[in-house]
Design an enzyme around this catalytic site. Structure first.
Site, mmCIF file in Angstrom:
data_model
loop_
_atom_site.group_PDB
_atom_site.id
_atom_site.type_symbol
_atom_site.label_atom_id
_atom_site.label_comp_id
_atom_site.label_asym_id
_atom_site.label_seq_id
_atom_site.Cartn_x
_atom_site.Cartn_y
_atom_site.Cartn_z
ATOM 1 N N ARG A 1 68.081 52.134 57.174
ATOM 2 C CA ARG A 1 66.731 52.056 58.165
ATOM 3 C C ARG A 1 67.425 51.899 59.224
ATOM 4 N NH1 ARG A 1 63.716 47.286 59.567
ATOM 5 N NH2 ARG A 1 64.666 46.000 59.048
ATOM 6 N N GLN B 1 70.370 47.738 52.853
ATOM 7 C CA GLN B 1 70.774 46.876 54.452
ATOM 8 C C GLN B 1 71.744 45.416 55.389
ATOM 9 O OE1 GLN B 1 67.782 46.752 58.011
ATOM 10 N NE2 GLN B 1 69.370 49.374 58.245
ATOM 11 N N GLU C 1 67.745 42.060 66.269
ATOM 12 C CA GLU C 1 68.273 43.373 66.908
ATOM 13 C C GLU C 1 67.582 43.334 68.479
ATOM 14 O OE1 GLU C 1 69.181 46.860 64.506
ATOM 15 O OE2 GLU C 1 68.370 48.422 65.937
ATOM 16 N N LEU D 1 58.126 47.682 59.468
ATOM 17 C CA LEU D 1 57.332 47.163 59.392
ATOM 18 C C LEU D 1 56.721 48.258 60.104
ATOM 19 C CD1 LEU D 1 57.717 44.745 62.586
ATOM 20 C CD2 LEU D 1 57.018 44.049 60.262
ATOM 21 N N ALA E 1 52.035 45.454 54.171
ATOM 22 C CA ALA E 1 51.756 46.303 53.463
ATOM 23 C C ALA E 1 50.311 46.487 52.249
ATOM 24 C CB ALA E 1 53.064 46.921 52.437
ATOM 25 N N PHE F 1 66.029 49.700 71.050
ATOM 26 C CA PHE F 1 66.226 49.458 69.426
ATOM 27 C C PHE F 1 67.422 50.506 69.065
ATOM 28 C CE2 PHE F 1 64.753 46.820 66.757
ATOM 29 C CZ PHE F 1 64.492 44.974 66.887
ATOM 30 N N HIS G 1 72.595 43.387 57.837
ATOM 31 C CA HIS G 1 72.216 43.085 59.107
ATOM 32 C C HIS G 1 73.875 42.356 59.894
ATOM 33 C CE1 HIS G 1 70.072 41.766 63.162
ATOM 34 N NE2 HIS G 1 69.244 42.356 62.739
ATOM 35 N N ARG H 1 72.516 49.641 62.186
ATOM 36 C CA ARG H 1 72.829 48.305 61.873
ATOM 37 C C ARG H 1 74.191 49.186 61.039
ATOM 38 N NH1 ARG H 1 66.577 46.385 60.487
ATOM 39 N NH2 ARG H 1 67.168 45.859 63.166
ATOM 40 N N HIS I 1 69.873 42.338 54.628
ATOM 41 C CA HIS I 1 68.537 41.713 55.332
ATOM 42 C C HIS I 1 67.721 43.294 54.405
ATOM 43 C CE1 HIS I 1 65.896 41.533 58.641
ATOM 44 N NE2 HIS I 1 66.123 42.631 58.973
ATOM 45 N N LEU J 1 67.633 35.509 60.481
ATOM 46 C CA LEU J 1 68.516 36.458 61.691
ATOM 47 C C LEU J 1 67.922 36.124 62.677
ATOM 48 C CD1 LEU J 1 68.352 39.767 61.527
ATOM 49 C CD2 LEU J 1 65.947 39.813 62.171
HETATM 50 C C1 LIG Z 1 64.060 38.037 59.022
HETATM 51 C C2 LIG Z 1 63.741 39.637 59.219
HETATM 52 C C3 LIG Z 1 63.221 40.426 60.669
HETATM 53 C C4 LIG Z 1 62.731 41.221 60.317
HETATM 54 N N1 LIG Z 1 62.348 41.924 61.706
HETATM 55 C C5 LIG Z 1 61.335 43.304 61.626
HETATM 56 C C6 LIG Z 1 61.305 44.204 62.927
HETATM 57 O O1 LIG Z 1 61.915 43.342 63.735
HETATM 58 N N2 LIG Z 1 61.127 45.305 62.769
HETATM 59 C C7 LIG Z 1 60.876 46.067 61.321
HETATM 60 O O2 LIG Z 1 60.121 47.065 61.421
HETATM 61 N N3 LIG Z 1 61.125 45.210 60.398
HETATM 62 C C8 LIG Z 1 61.078 43.631 60.160
HETATM 63 N N4 LIG Z 1 61.675 43.413 58.804
HETATM 64 C C9 LIG Z 1 61.564 43.700 57.907
HETATM 65 C C10 LIG Z 1 60.327 43.918 57.631
HETATM 66 O O3 LIG Z 1 59.870 42.645 58.132
HETATM 67 C C11 LIG Z 1 60.048 43.586 56.181
HETATM 68 O O4 LIG Z 1 60.444 44.830 55.356
HETATM 69 C C12 LIG Z 1 58.067 43.453 56.056
HETATM 70 O O5 LIG Z 1 57.834 42.926 56.457
HETATM 71 C C13 LIG Z 1 57.615 43.749 54.553
HETATM 72 O O6 LIG Z 1 56.140 43.941 55.031
HETATM 73 P P1 LIG Z 1 55.854 43.453 53.149
HETATM 74 O O7 LIG Z 1 54.701 43.945 53.091
HETATM 75 O O8 LIG Z 1 56.026 44.785 52.466
HETATM 76 O O9 LIG Z 1 56.455 42.457 51.941
HETATM 77 P P2 LIG Z 1 56.531 41.261 52.363
HETATM 78 O O10 LIG Z 1 55.643 40.435 53.970
HETATM 79 O O11 LIG Z 1 57.503 40.703 51.987
HETATM 80 O O12 LIG Z 1 54.952 40.440 51.671
HETATM 81 C C14 LIG Z 1 55.690 40.516 50.479
HETATM 82 C C15 LIG Z 1 54.001 39.611 49.511
HETATM 83 O O13 LIG Z 1 53.535 40.105 47.888
HETATM 84 C C16 LIG Z 1 53.595 38.750 47.938
HETATM 85 N N5 LIG Z 1 54.345 38.539 46.406
HETATM 86 C C17 LIG Z 1 55.524 38.646 45.922
HETATM 87 N N6 LIG Z 1 55.553 38.391 44.681
HETATM 88 C C18 LIG Z 1 55.135 38.383 44.461
HETATM 89 C C19 LIG Z 1 54.239 38.177 42.857
HETATM 90 N N7 LIG Z 1 55.248 37.924 41.766
HETATM 91 N N8 LIG Z 1 52.945 37.705 43.219
HETATM 92 C C20 LIG Z 1 51.848 37.880 43.687
HETATM 93 N N9 LIG Z 1 52.720 37.666 44.969
HETATM 94 C C21 LIG Z 1 53.252 38.006 45.341
HETATM 95 C C22 LIG Z 1 53.933 38.010 48.271
HETATM 96 O O14 LIG Z 1 53.584 36.707 48.712
HETATM 97 C C23 LIG Z 1 53.435 38.887 50.454
HETATM 98 O O15 LIG Z 1 52.233 37.810 50.420
HETATM 99 C C24 LIG Z 1 61.943 41.717 58.927
HETATM 100 C C25 LIG Z 1 63.483 41.730 58.276
HETATM 101 C C26 LIG Z 1 63.369 39.905 58.147
HETATM 102 C C27 LIG Z 1 63.690 39.215 56.543
#
Ligand SMILES: Cc1cc2nc3c(=O)[nH]c(=O)nc-3n(C[C@H](O)[C@H](O)[C@H](O)COP(=O)(O)OP(=O)(O)OC[C@H]3O[C@@H](n4cnc5c(N)ncnc54)[C@H](O)[C@@H]3O)c2cc1C
Ligand code: SF4
Ligand code: SF4
Ligand code: FES
Lengths: 570, 246
Positions: free
Chosen positions: A378, A231, A246, A384, A14, A118, A233, A277, A343, A243
C-alpha cells in the site's frame, strides 16, 4: 433480538462512511463498535489522504490517472486495476465532501486544502491536517453520524455472524456495559473492523486491531484474500513501535544509519526516503542486519533537526509529542530512533468494488477488506482514502441489494437465537474448562512467531519453522479457559475470544506466504528474490476448513486492463 | 529489573457480596519503561482477569484511558511511571483510580453516557445553509488557525470529570461539549444562526461556568476549554448587539 435494516460492525472511517451513506439512502442503520466510534484506530492516522486535487504548486499536472498508475506500480501490479481506477476517480469527490462536512484540513494562503509529497507518488497529492489527519477525518464522520442520526451501539463486542440458508442476516454481540449476548438482525451486514496488526508483536496498530471481523467472515466461509502481504512501516519508534508518520519524510526528514549516511541513496537514488514503504523498510532492516544500526544497536535514525523548530511545530506537532512522551526524544533537538514495524494488512475479506462478498447480505470495507487496491504494497495516504471511498460504495450498494433482493422475508429468528445460543455454549465451555494453557501467553508467543518468521525478510526454512510453531499454538489454544466469569466489561472474555480468530488469521498469512514462491511488494523472500508474473500474478484466497488446522488455498487472476506490469524502479 | 506497586481502586457495583469500593495492591516487575496502561495489562494478565479498564490506541490519541493517577487526571497510556512523583521513593506506589464524580461501570471504567449525550445535544457538526461549491469551501490559514486548539480534543472526559459546576448541576453541559460548540461557532465555514446558540446561551450552558479553571488543569492534551467558553460568552453579546456571532 434487535432489528435494523443494516448492521455495520465497526465505527472507524469505513464503518461510519458506510453507515452515513446507507442512512442517506433512507435505510435504518445501526453501527456496533467495541469502542466509541471516535476512539477507533482511524483516529491515529497521521500523514494524510491521497487525491489528485492539484492544489500543490508542483501538483498542477496531477490527475486521477497518474494516481491510479502510482498506486498500481506501488502495489507491484497485484492490485485490481478496475478497483484502483474507481478509487482514484472517487477520491477527489470524497475529499471535497469531507471538507463540506467540516473536516479541518490545513490550508494554503488562497484557502484551498494543502497537499504534501508522500512515498511512491509522482506528485504531492497527500491532503492533510497537520499530522493528525486521521483524528480530524474520524471526528468529522462521528459528527456526521450523530447529525444523520445513525444508531450507535457503543461497546458492543461482535463475535459471530448470523447466517441462514447461506445469507447473512445479522451478528451476535457481547454487551460490554450491560453484559450478556444479544442478536442484532438485519437485511445486510457490513464488516468494517479494521486491520489485524496485533497478530504481530511489533505493530504500530491500536491494541484492539486483532482482525476479529476478518476471522468472523472467514469462519462463515468467506475467503480471505492476499493475507501474506503485510506492510512494515520503516519508522516505528524503537521502544514501542508507535508510528512516526511518513509525512516526517514527506516534509524533508532523513533516514540515517550508524555511519551517519543517508542510506536510501544506495536503495532508491531517485526517490530516496520517499520510495514506497516496502523498499524503505527493507533498506532499514538491511542496515540493521548488517551492523550499521546506531552504535551497532538494532535501530536507525529519523532525523528532522534540519527542518527547524518552526516547520516541525506547524506541520508535525503530533509526531513531536509522541517522540517526547514515548521515546524521551525531542525531534527538534535530537534524531529519533526508529525500526521497521508491522503497520498494515493489505489482505482481508475478499470483496468486489462495491464491498460485496461472495455471501449474499455480507459486505466489508476498510482495512479488514481486500478489494484489492493496494496489491502487494500500500502507498501511504491510500488507506484512509480506501476506507471512505469503499465505505461509501458499500453503503450505497447495500441499498440496491435490499431493494432488489427477491426474498423479502424478515431475518430468521430461529437462526438468530441459535447463534446466540452457540456463543453462550462456547463461553460456558470456556468457563468450565480445566485450562492447561494461558490465553495471554499463547497470544504473546504467536505474535513473536509472526514477527520472527514472517517479517520484512522471509525464506522457506524460516517460514516452515514458523508455520509449525503456529500450528502447535493453534492446538494448544484449544486448552485455554476463562479466569473471570463476570458479566460486565469482562476483558478476560474478550481477549480470550480474540485468540482463536487471531491464530486463524495468522495461519492464513503464514500459509499464503509460504506458498508464494516469489518476491512481490511487501512479501520479500531471500530464496526467491524476483517477482514472477508468469506464475504468481494472481490473488491468494484462503478458505476456512472446519476441523482442520489451516486454510485451503486457492487463487484467482488479477484484473488488469489499464497498465501493463513493468519492473519497479525508484 | 525494577519493581513498583500499583494501588488500584476496585469496585463492581453489580457484585452483590462486595459492591463497595476498595483498594488492592499489585506488585509489578519491569525492565526499561512502564506506562500505567502496560501495568494494568500486567495485572489483568498475571493476577486478576476481572480488572476492567478502557484502552485502544496506546498512543494518547483515542481518549479511552483517562484515569485519576496519583491524584491527577492523566491518560494511562501516556503516563510513564518514571515521571510520577511516587517514582522517586525506594518502594514506589502508584495509585490508580477511575475519573471521580462520574457514575461507575466497573473498576476504572466510568459511565460516559451523559458526557456523550451532552456532546450530541450541542449539535457538534458543521451547519451550512448555502449550497456546497463544486470544490472545497475556502478557508484562510488565519481562520483555520482558530480551530487548532479545539479540534485536538479527544473526548477523554477529564475536564468534564474535574468541573465543579458539573458536580453541582447535572444538567450543565460541561467544558468538552462547550468547547465543541466553540469549535463550530468559530469555524469560518459554519453558517449556524440560532441553531446551536439556543443550546449553549443559557444557564445549562456557558453561564454555568464560573471560570474555576479545573478543566484546563485536567486536560491531558493541554487544551483550554475556558478560552472557548469565554469566546462563546462574548459571541452571545455580539449577537444581541450586532446580530452576528463571529
Ligand atoms: C499509526 C497509524 C497511522 C496511519 N496513518 C495513515 C495515513 O496517514 N494515511 C493513510 O491513508 N492511512 C494511514 N494508516 C492506515 C489507516 O489509518 C487505517 O487503515 C484505517 O484508518 C482503517 O480504518 P477502518 O475504518 O478500516 O478501521 P478502524 O479505524 O480500525 O476501525 C475499526 C472499528 O471496528 C471496531 N471493531 C473492531 N473489532 C470489533 C468487534 N469484534 N466488535 C465490534 N467492533 C469492532 C472498532 O471498535 C473500530 O470502531 C495509519 C495506520 C496507523 C496504524
Ligand atoms: S472553568 Fe468552567 S468549565 Fe472549566 S472547570 Fe471551571 S466551571 Fe467547569
Ligand atoms: S478538552 Fe481536553 S480533557 Fe476535555 S475531553 Fe477534550 S481532550 Fe479531554
Ligand atoms: S489508549 Fe488511547 S488515549 Fe490511551
Amino acid at each position: 433480538m434487535i432489528h435494523h435494516d443494516v448492521i455495520v460492525v465497526g465505527g472507524g472511517l469505513a464503518g461510519l462512511r458506510a453507515a452515513i451513506e446507507a442512512k442517506r439512502a433512507g435505510l435504518d442503520v445501526a453501527v456496533l463498535s467495541q469502542v466509541h466510534p471516535g476512539r477507533s484506530h482511524s483516529g491515529a492516522a497521521q500523514g494524510g489522504i491521497n487525491a489528485a486535487l492539484g492544489n500543490h504548486p508542483e501538483g498542477r499536472d496531477d490527475s486521477w490517472e497518474k494516481h491510479a498508475f502510482d498506486t498500481t506500480k506501488g502495489g507491484d501490479f497485484l492490485g485490481d486495476q478496475d478497483a484502483i481506477v474507481q478509487m482514484t476517480k472517487d477520491a477527489i469527490e470524497v475529499i471535497y465532501e469531507m471538507d463540506h462536512w467540516g473536516c479541518p484540513f490545513s490550508r494554503y494562503e488562497d484557502g484551498r486544502i494543502t497537499q504534501r509529497p508522500f512515498g511512491g507518488a509522482g506528485f504531492p497529492r497527500c491532503c492533510y491536517g497537520a499530522d493528525k489527519t486521521g483524528h480530524y477525518l474520524l471526528h468529522t464522520l462521528v459528527e456526521q453520524a450523530y447529525k444523520h442520526q445513525v444508531k450507535l451501539y457503543v461497546e458492543q463486542y461482535v463475535c459471530k455472524l448470523i447466517v441462514h440458508e447461506g445469507i447473512c442476516q445479522g451478528v451476535v454481540a457481547y454487551d460490554m456495559i450491560r453484559g450478556g449476548f444479544e442478536a442484532f438482525s438485519g437485511g445486510a451486514v457490513i464488516i468494517a473492523t479494521g486491520g489485524a496488526g496485533r497478530i504481530y508483536a511489533n505493530s504500530t496498530n491500536a491494541l484492539i486491531n486483532t482482525g476479529g471481523g476478518m476471522a468472523m467472515a472467514y469462519h462463515a466461509g468467506v475467503p480471505l484474500k492476499d493475507m501474506e502481504f503485510i506492510q512494515f512501516h520503516p519508522t516505528g519508534l524503537y521502544s514501542t513501535n508507535i508510528l512516526m508518520t511518513e509525512a516526517a519524510r514527506g516534509e524533508g526528514g532523513y533516514l540515517v544509519n550508524g555511519l551517519g549516511e543517508r542510506y536510501m541513496e544506495k536503495y532508491a537514488p531517485k526517490f530516496m526516503e520517499l520510495a514506497p514503504r516496502d523498499i524503505v523498510a527493507r533498506a532499514g532492516q538491511t542496515e540493521i542486519n548488517e551492523g550499521r544500526g546506531i552504535n551497532g544497536q538494532p535501530y536507525v535514525y529519523l532525523d528532522l533537526r534540519h527542518l527547524g523548530a518552526e516547520k516541525i511545530l506547524e506541520r508535525l506537532p503530533g509526531i513531536r509529542d509522541l517522540a517526547i512522551h514515548f521515546e524521551g526524544v525531542d525531534p527538534i533537538e535530537e534524531p529519533i530512533p526508529v525500526v521497521p514495524s508491522q503497520h498494515y494488512t493489505m489482505g482481508g475479506i475478499d470483496t468486489n468494488v462495491d464491498g460485496a462478498t461472495i455471501m449474499p447480505g455480507l459486505y466489508a470495507a476498510g482495512e479488514c477488506a481486500c478489494v484489492s487496491v493496494h496489491g502487494a504494497n500500500r502507498l501511504g495516504g491510500n488507506s484512509l482514502l480506501e476506507t471512505i471511498v469503499f465505505g461509501r460504495r458499500a453503503g450505497a450498494d447495500v441499498f440496491r441489494y435490499l431493494e432488489s433482493r427477491p426474498d423479502k422475508r424478515p431475518p430468521n429468528a430461529r437462526a438468530a437465537f441459535a447463534a446466540v445460543q452457540a456463543m453462550e455454549d462456547k463461553v460456558e465451555a470456556l468457563a468450565r474448562a480445566e485450562a492447561t494453557e494461558n490465553a495471554y501467553a499463547l497470544r504473546t508467543e504467536m505474535a513473536l512467531v509472526t514477527k520472527e518468521h514472517f517479517g520484512v525478510f522471509r525464506d522457506e526454512a524460516g517460514m516452515k519453522a514458523g508455520l509449525d510453531k503456529l500450528l502447535s499454538i493453534k492446538e494448544r489454544s484449544a486448552k485455554v479457559g476463562l479466569r473471570y466469569t463476570g458479566n460486565v466489561f469482562n476483558l478476560d472474555l474478550i481477549r480470550t475470544l480474540d485468540l482463536e480468530g487471531m491464530i486463524d488469521v495468522a495461519l492464513c498469512m503464514a500459509m499464503g506466504a509460504l506458498n508464494r514462491t516469489e518476491s512481490r511488494g511487501a512479501h520479500y523472500r531471500t530464496d526467491y528474490t524476483k517477482r514472477d508474473d508468469a506464475n504468481w500474478l494472481k490473488h491468494t484466497l484462503a478458505y476456512y476448513r472446519p476441523g482442520e488446522a489451516g486454510p485451503r488455498l486457492d487463487y484467482k487472476p488479477v484484473t488488469l486492463g489499464y497498465f501493463e506490469p513493468e519492473e519497479r524502479k525508484y | 529489573m525494577a519493581e513498583i506497586t500499583f494501588r488500584v481502586k476496585r469496585q463492581d457495583p453489580q457484585d452483590k457480596k462486595n459492591p463497595e469500593a476498595h483498594w488492592e495492591d499489585y506488585k509489578i516487575t519491569y525492565e526499561g519503561n512502564l506506562t500505567v496502561l502496560e501495568g494494568l495489562f500486567y495485572i489483568q494478565e498475571k493476577y486478576d482477569g476481572s480488572l476492567a479498564f478502557r484502552y485502544c490506541c496506546r498512543a494518547s490519541v483515542c481518549g479511552s484511558c483517562a484515569m485519576y493517577i496519583d491524584g491527577a487526571y492523566r491518560l494511562a497510556c501516556q503516563t510513564n511511571v518514571k515521571h510520577l512523583d511516587s517514582a522517586g521513593s525506594p518502594d514506589p506506589v502508584v495509585t490508580v483510580a477511575p475519573m471521580p464524580h462520574l457514575p461507575l461501570v466497573k473498576d476504572l471504567v466510568c459511565d460516559m453516557t451523559d458526557f456523550f449525550a451532552k456532546y450530541e445535544y450541542i449539535m457538534p457538526w458543521l451547519i451550512r445553509k448555502s449550497p456546497d461549491p463544486e470544490k472545497e469551501l475556502l478557508q484562510s490559514p488565519k481562520d483555520r488557525k482558530k480551530l487548532d486548539m479545539p479540534i485536538d480534543c479527544i473526548l477523554c472526559g477529564c475536564c468534564y470529570s474535574s468541573c465543579p459546576s458539573v458536580w453541582g448541576e447535572e444538567n450543565y453541559l460541561g467544558p468538552a461539549a462547550l468547547l465543541k460548540a466553540y469549535r463550530f461557532e468559530v469555524d469560518s465555514r459554519d453558517e449556524a444562526r440560532k441553531d446551536r446558540l439556543s443550546r449553549w446561551d443559557n444557564e445549562r450552558g456557558v453561564y454555568r461556568c464560573h471560570t474555576i479553571m479545573n478543566c484546563v488543569e485536567a486536560c491531558p492534551k493541554e487544551l483550554v476549554p475556558t478560552e472557548g467558553i469565554q469566546w462563546l460568552k462574548r459571541a452571545a453579546i455580539r449577537r444581541r448587539l450586532f446580530g452576528r456571532l463571529k
